[in-house]
Design a protein around this motif. Structure first.
Motif, PDB file in Angstrom:
ATOM      1  N   PRO A 430      65.930 -19.200 -27.720  1.00 13.18           N
ATOM      2  CA  PRO A 430      65.912 -17.906 -28.407  1.00 13.18           C
ATOM      3  C   PRO A 430      67.212 -17.612 -29.158  1.00 13.18           C
ATOM      4  O   PRO A 430      68.297 -18.046 -28.771  1.00 13.18           O
ATOM      5  CB  PRO A 430      65.744 -16.918 -27.259  1.00 13.18           C
ATOM      6  N   VAL A 432      68.855 -13.964 -30.440  1.00 13.54           N
ATOM      7  CA  VAL A 432      68.728 -12.503 -30.490  1.00 13.54           C
ATOM      8  C   VAL A 432      69.489 -12.007 -31.710  1.00 13.54           C
ATOM      9  O   VAL A 432      70.695 -12.257 -31.855  1.00 13.54           O
ATOM     10  CB  VAL A 432      69.272 -11.863 -29.199  1.00 13.54           C
ATOM     11  N   VAL A 443      64.009 -10.995 -31.420  1.00 12.32           N
ATOM     12  CA  VAL A 443      64.189 -12.344 -30.873  1.00 12.32           C
ATOM     13  C   VAL A 443      63.438 -13.343 -31.742  1.00 12.32           C
ATOM     14  O   VAL A 443      62.227 -13.209 -31.957  1.00 12.32           O
ATOM     15  CB  VAL A 443      63.685 -12.438 -29.418  1.00 12.32           C
TER      16      VAL A 443
END
Length: 665
Positions: A430, A432, A443
């Motif tokens: 991921p 962010v 995300v």
């Protein structure tokens, strides 16, 4: 033997504690250079982990240190040398919610190791019989038996030749009468998994129709009986044909007043029950009546005895935390039902984010302090809330993040770079970032799926809520690239730029057009105009070893320009295949190093030749599979310089102070 062990530990505990007094409240240790970040809270509770390894294999349980709940044993066969071996996990207490807490694991001696790899043999099992605890090692020709002594170590007592079985994948042992014990064995058909397109090739896995070209191994159950001296008393008995299912390779004997047979599992998490007579093969069920699958890749299971010593609860490890399942009875048609899994925990433990964790250090919940949001190999996204400060964080144990009301779990399914039996590995990577510029952190994710998805934050700054994942597209085609890549995303001038690894395994920039569309911004280049690729020139590394970059755009050197940090694996070669980092140093200097490299921005979004990070001029190894760096303002930043958090294959987060980080070419 059991009562002696309990007495020894009771005496040691009294000596350690001294006079009875109120125990001081646990305080999370401060951040320290070159060490893992510890869990905070009242007791520092975190899922149990075993040093620098990425997979754990429970191999048996026994009532030793407590009459209330069994201890268990774990074999570590992958990871760094300090973690390899057999670990004894001693029961401590249970929480109100049912989760069990164990003391810090203790490594015990065992009489045999795989000398070639200096690790425990794969087919070992701990078996308790009345007051004795045995460690068994099984091969197709030999049964070896060791006994646990009062010091907790195992000593070889028997080695028996027998007419065994080929292709043993897993086994268990259970007493059947005062004179006989049964060894139940899961065998596979022995067919090779990976196909070959040309001599030396083992990676062209799918044909033109998208069908896997290799073999999906099948398995069957057999049993052998032995007497009290471990002598074989009969020929192997076939319980089932080789038809239990795809890649079923783990087995546990389960027995109580309602069931008597075998719980079997495959690496993808499927679990089935086979009665001892082999009359049926049924998927186990959850309390909702639906088929129950384990939540992580690996599924090394053992039967966990309950308070009545019935062997029907389960303990399951793998490439994840360790989970406990309780037996809840039968369906109307006689199929075993199991509970939702509970985590096995440890006090005063390092923060644990799951194997091959990929962190972001961000203020996720808008309270003004930096939290951790991380993906892992299970394909899950976790939030570690910081209840302290940026300088002295107090991170809570991770909790799953939801999207569209469901826990996030992104997995590739049948089609994956290294074949369908890896379909439960999500390798969630991921990033962010406020993608739609509404002031809320969103995300962007990739992983083993080879494409890029975005989950927009539709909540508030202090209560983030993610929408369902939606594909990012270019020219109305899914934006694609190599696998297991965390994209670097940043505002560059007036544009939001995302860097991935493309079809040539080159670093490639894309410019955001709208929330779900990007346009080509060209390949990322060095000062001399050459593109930057990440693979080496070894033929056997061409496919699965491509991709894998964990990237971040951050002003590391404080000159106002965004530099590029890349966490990778030792077989990767930046900026070109024959002589790049970290591959060249691993190949030529035979070094095991921190696989984090830095490309300094020259000011025009072209980059200098890369350098590799060291700590105080020395290499710092965190494992072969994944180093995921994140530059951040966590810890002491009185000099204005960012520090570094690195997620590694063991699920831990190592903290490094900026002034201790040096570089090597």
């Amino acid at each position: 033997m059991k009562s002696n062990v309990i007495t020894i530990f009771a005496v040691l505990a009294c000596l350690a504690c001294g006079p009875v007094s109120e125990q001081p409240q646990y305080q999370v240790p401060p951040l320290q250079n070159g060490t893992p970040i510890m869990t905070g809270g009242e007791k520092g509770l975190s899922p149990m982990s075993f040093g620098l390894c990425y997979s754990n294999k429970p191999v048996g349980c026994a009532y030793i240190t407590s009459e209330e709940h069994p201890d268990f044993f774990v074999a570590i066969t992958s990871g760094m040398a300090g973690s390899l071996g057999l670990w004894w996990c001693r029961y401590d207490y249970s929480l109100e919610g049912g989760n069990t807490v164990y003391k810090e694991p203790v490594r015990v001696d065992l009489p045999w190791m795989d000398k070639k790899n200096n690790k425990p043999f794969a087919n070992i099992h701990v078996f308790q019989d009345e007051d004795k605890v045995w460690l068994l090692k099984l091969t197709s020709k030999t049964l070896s038996v060791a006994e646990m002594g009062e010091d907790g170590n195992f000593t070889l007592v028997e080695e028996k030749k027998w007419s065994g079985l080929p292709h043993i994948a897993g086994f268990d042992c259970i007493r059947r009468s005062p004179d006989e014990m049964e060894i139940a064995i899961m065998c596979t058909d022995g067919k090779p998994y990976r196909p070959e397109t040309f001599p030396g090739d083992s990676q062209s896995y799918y044909d033109g129709a998208g069908i896997y070209r290799g073999n999906l191994a099948k398995g069957g159950i057999f049993r052998i009986t032995v007497d009290n001296s471990w002598n074989q008393t009969g020929e192997p008995v076939k319980v089932t044909d080789m038809n239990v299912g795809i890649n079923f390779c783990r087995l546990a004997c389960v027995r109580n007043g309602e069931i008597d047979g075998y719980l079997v599992a495959n690496s993808l998490g499927a679990m089935k029950y086979v009665p001892r007579d082999g009359s049926r093969i049924e998927y186990v069920r959850g309390e909702d009546g639906n088929v129950k699958s384990h939540k992580a890749m690996g599924t090394y299971l053992v039967a966990l005895p309950d308070s009545d010593r019935e062997m029907s609860d389960l303990l399951i490890g793998g490439e994840s935390a360790i989970y406990a399942y309780s037996y809840e009875g039968l369906t109307d048609d006689g199929i075993p039902v199991y509970s939702e899994p509970g985590l096995v925990l440890q006090e005063n433990a390092p923060l644990y984010g799951g194997s091959l964790t990929v962190p972001n250090v961000v203020d996720w919940d808008g309270d003004g302090v930096l939290d951790i949001v991380a993906g892992n190999s299970e394909g899950r996204l976790l939030f570690f809330k910081n209840n302290g400060t940026d300088r002295n964080p107090d991170f809570a144990m991770g909790e799953e993040i939801y999207a569209d009301g469901k826990p996030i779990c992104i997995r590739p399914g049948y089609r994956i770079v290294q074949g369908p039996l890896e379909g439960a590995w999500g390798y969630l990577c991921p990033t962010v970032f406020d993608w739609n510029e509404d002031g809320l952190p969103d995300v962007i994710i990739s992983g083993s799926i080879n494409k890029y998805l975005v989950m927009l934050n539709v909540g508030t700054r202090k209560n983030p809520v993610l929408s369902e994942p939606k594909v990012i597209r270019i020219d109305n085609m899914e934006l694609f690239g190599t696998w297991r890549v965390r994209p670097a995303v940043a505002k560059v001038g007036d544009d939001i730029i995302m860097i991935i690894q493309d079809d040539l395994n080159a670093l490639h920039a894309y410019k955001k057009t709208d929330d779900f569309t990007v346009e080509d911004a060209g390949r990322v280049r060095l000062a001399d105009g050459s593109i930057i690729t990440g693979h080496n020139d070894r033929l056997q590394d061409n496919y699965g070893q491509r991709g894998r970059a964990k990237m971040q755009l951050y002003d590391w050197d404080g000159d106002g320009d965004l530099d590029l940090l890349v966490g990778t694996v030792r077989r990767s070669s930046y900026p070109e295949p024959s002589n790049g980092l970290p591959y060249r140093r691993w190949r030529d200097e035979k070094v095991a190093a921190l696989d984090v490299i830095l490309f300094e921005n020259r000011g025009d979004f072209t980059f200098e030749e890369p350098v590799q990070f060291q700590i105080d001029g020395k290499d710092f190894y965190l494992g072969a599979h994944s180093n995921a760096p994140f530059a951040c303002m966590l810890g002491d930043i009185s000099d204005g310089k960012p520090n570094l958090v690195v997620g590694c294959e063991s699920g831990k987060y190592y903290f490094f102070e900026h002034d201790h980080i040096t570089t090597v070419k």
